[in-house]
Design a protein around this motif. Structure first.
Motif, PDB file in Angstrom:
ATOM      1  N   UNK A   1      -8.619   4.244  -1.265  1.00 14.48           N
ATOM      2  CA  UNK A   1      -7.563   5.068  -1.863  1.00 14.48           C
ATOM      3  C   UNK A   1      -6.346   5.220  -0.941  1.00 14.48           C
ATOM      4  N   UNK A   2      -6.528   5.058   0.369  1.00 11.04           N
ATOM      5  CA  UNK A   2      -5.403   5.227   1.290  1.00 11.04           C
ATOM      6  C   UNK A   2      -4.407   4.078   1.117  1.00 11.04           C
ATOM      7  N   UNK A   3      -3.209   4.287   1.632  1.00  9.56           N
ATOM      8  CA  UNK A   3      -2.168   3.256   1.593  1.00  9.56           C
ATOM      9  C   UNK A   3      -1.883   2.776   3.029  1.00  9.56           C
ATOM     10  N   UNK A   4      -1.502   1.517   3.132  1.00  8.87           N
ATOM     11  CA  UNK A   4      -1.337   0.881   4.439  1.00  8.87           C
ATOM     12  C   UNK A   4      -0.037   0.085   4.496  1.00  8.87           C
TER      13      UNK A   4
ATOM     14  N   UNK B   1      -0.657  -0.879  -0.598  1.00  5.53           N
ATOM     15  CA  UNK B   1       0.475  -0.745   0.337  1.00  5.53           C
ATOM     16  C   UNK B   1       1.232   0.567   0.155  1.00  5.53           C
ATOM     17  N   UNK B   2       1.764   1.064   1.274  1.00  4.33           N
ATOM     18  CA  UNK B   2       2.652   2.226   1.227  1.00  4.33           C
ATOM     19  C   UNK B   2       3.926   1.846   0.471  1.00  4.33           C
ATOM     20  N   UNK B   3       4.509   2.808  -0.269  1.00  4.28           N
ATOM     21  CA  UNK B   3       5.746   2.501  -1.011  1.00  4.28           C
ATOM     22  C   UNK B   3       6.873   2.027  -0.090  1.00  4.28           C
ATOM     23  N   UNK B   4       7.006   2.644   1.064  1.00  4.16           N
ATOM     24  CA  UNK B   4       8.018   2.242   2.045  1.00  4.16           C
ATOM     25  C   UNK B   4       7.292   1.821   3.315  1.00  4.16           C
TER      26      UNK B   4
ATOM     27  N   UNK C   1       5.776  -5.756   6.217  1.00  4.17           N
ATOM     28  CA  UNK C   1       4.584  -5.281   5.510  1.00  4.17           C
ATOM     29  C   UNK C   1       4.046  -6.339   4.559  1.00  4.17           C
ATOM     30  N   UNK C   2       2.718  -6.423   4.482  1.00  5.79           N
ATOM     31  CA  UNK C   2       2.099  -7.376   3.578  1.00  5.79           C
ATOM     32  C   UNK C   2       0.745  -7.827   4.082  1.00  5.79           C
ATOM     33  N   UNK C   3       0.261  -8.892   3.482  1.00  6.46           N
ATOM     34  CA  UNK C   3      -1.043  -9.476   3.797  1.00  6.46           C
ATOM     35  C   UNK C   3      -0.900 -10.585   4.826  1.00  6.46           C
ATOM     36  N   UNK C   4      -1.745 -10.530   5.855  1.00  2.04           N
ATOM     37  CA  UNK C   4      -1.857 -11.610   6.851  1.00  2.04           C
ATOM     38  C   UNK C   4      -3.298 -12.107   6.795  1.00  2.04           C
TER      39      UNK C   4
ATOM     40  N   UNK D   1      -4.938 -21.463   9.689  1.00  2.00           N
ATOM     41  CA  UNK D   1      -3.619 -20.967   9.288  1.00  2.00           C
ATOM     42  C   UNK D   1      -3.631 -19.458   9.100  1.00  2.00           C
ATOM     43  N   UNK D   2      -2.429 -18.878   9.137  1.00  2.00           N
ATOM     44  CA  UNK D   2      -2.231 -17.504   8.677  1.00  2.00           C
ATOM     45  C   UNK D   2      -1.349 -17.565   7.434  1.00  2.00           C
ATOM     46  N   UNK D   3      -1.839 -16.985   6.349  1.00  2.00           N
ATOM     47  CA  UNK D   3      -1.069 -16.916   5.106  1.00  2.00           C
ATOM     48  C   UNK D   3      -0.465 -15.520   4.998  1.00  2.00           C
ATOM     49  N   UNK D   4       0.850 -15.457   4.845  1.00  2.00           N
ATOM     50  CA  UNK D   4       1.540 -14.161   4.693  1.00  2.00           C
ATOM     51  C   UNK D   4       2.038 -14.015   3.266  1.00  2.00           C
ATOM     52  N   UNK D   5       1.698 -12.887   2.643  1.00  2.00           N
ATOM     53  CA  UNK D   5       2.240 -12.519   1.335  1.00  2.00           C
ATOM     54  C   UNK D   5       2.836 -11.128   1.480  1.00  2.00           C
ATOM     55  N   UNK D   6       4.134 -11.022   1.250  1.00  2.00           N
ATOM     56  CA  UNK D   6       4.830  -9.747   1.442  1.00  2.00           C
ATOM     57  C   UNK D   6       4.336  -8.686   0.476  1.00  2.00           C
ATOM     58  N   UNK D   7       4.335  -7.437   0.941  1.00  2.00           N
ATOM     59  CA  UNK D   7       4.015  -6.303   0.066  1.00  2.00           C
ATOM     60  C   UNK D   7       5.128  -6.143  -0.966  1.00  2.00           C
ATOM     61  N   UNK D   8       4.750  -5.682  -2.152  1.00  2.00           N
ATOM     62  CA  UNK D   8       5.761  -5.448  -3.193  1.00  2.00           C
ATOM     63  C   UNK D   8       5.860  -3.962  -3.485  1.00  2.00           C
TER      64      UNK D   8
END
Length: 205
Positions: A126-129, A151-154, A159-162, A198-205
């Motif tokens: 439930x927490x945001x990161x 993800x946190x709103x701001x 911020x995102x997935x690594x 590899x490291x795959x990065x997907x930005x938080x939305x």
């Protein structure tokens, strides 16, 4: 810890001691509950510590930020990253209770007060990161929906997935429909183990 010193010369004496202690604790725990394969334990520094810290070559987590490690297993990559970034909070989750108990024990033994660990699934958190990290838990198309709302709103910058993955990811990224940036770990590490990592990065939305 020669490999760690070679690739991360900024590590302090205390951090290097903690990495050595983590290996000792991990070996003892692995005898009891088999967190990783025995051949991998013979190359623990390279295949687990250095591989986990590869994320730190792509992103420097800012002080005060929060990181979720999904499917942490024996605490990878979360515990090594928590040693690397002592002023960042890491929340490690896994659905297997005995693994989380092992992680909690190791974090306490190392005195890592920036680590919490919980037996749960990513989609139930439930927490945001600011950031999510993980090591090859599932295909990107399956994995990303589990964490897309975590993800946190701001969030913090970057911020995102690594996501630590291996092999040719062209089809996997295309299948996911996500805008992903793939970084080859062979750009940073010369060991053969990292040739396809590899490291795959997907930005938080």
């Amino acid at each position: 810890m020669n490999l760690l010193q070679h690739y991360f010369p900024e590590l302090t004496t205390k951090q290097l001691q903690l990495f050595k202690q983590l290996e000792t604790e991990f070996r003892a725990t692995n005898e009891a509950i088999n967190l990783v394969s025995r051949p991998d334990m013979e190359n623990f520094e390279e295949r687990h510590l250095l591989h986990s810290l590869a994320i730190a070559k792509v992103i420097k987590f800012p002080k005060g930020s929060a990181v979720l490690d999904v499917g942490t297993g024996g605490g990878l990559p979360g515990l090594p990253l928590a040693i690397m970034f002592p002023e960042v909070h890491f929340h490690l989750v896994d659905s297997i209770g005995k693994k989380i108990r092992a992680v909690q024990f190791m974090a306490a033994a190392l005195g890592l007060d920036n680590v919490t660990a919980e037996q749960t699934r990513a989609e139930q958190v439930r927490q945001k990161f600011d950031f999510v990290v993980s090591r090859a838990v599932a295909r990107l198309a399956t994995f990303h929906p589990w964490i897309a709302q975590r993800y946190k709103p701001q969030g913090a910058a970057g911020a995102g997935l690594y996501y630590l993955k291996g092999g040719d990811l062209t089809d996997e990224v295309a299948e996911s429909g996500l805008k992903a940036k793939v970084t080859n770990l062979s750009d940073f590490f010369s060991e053969e183990f990292f040739e396809t990592k590899k490291v795959v990065f997907v930005a938080a939305k």
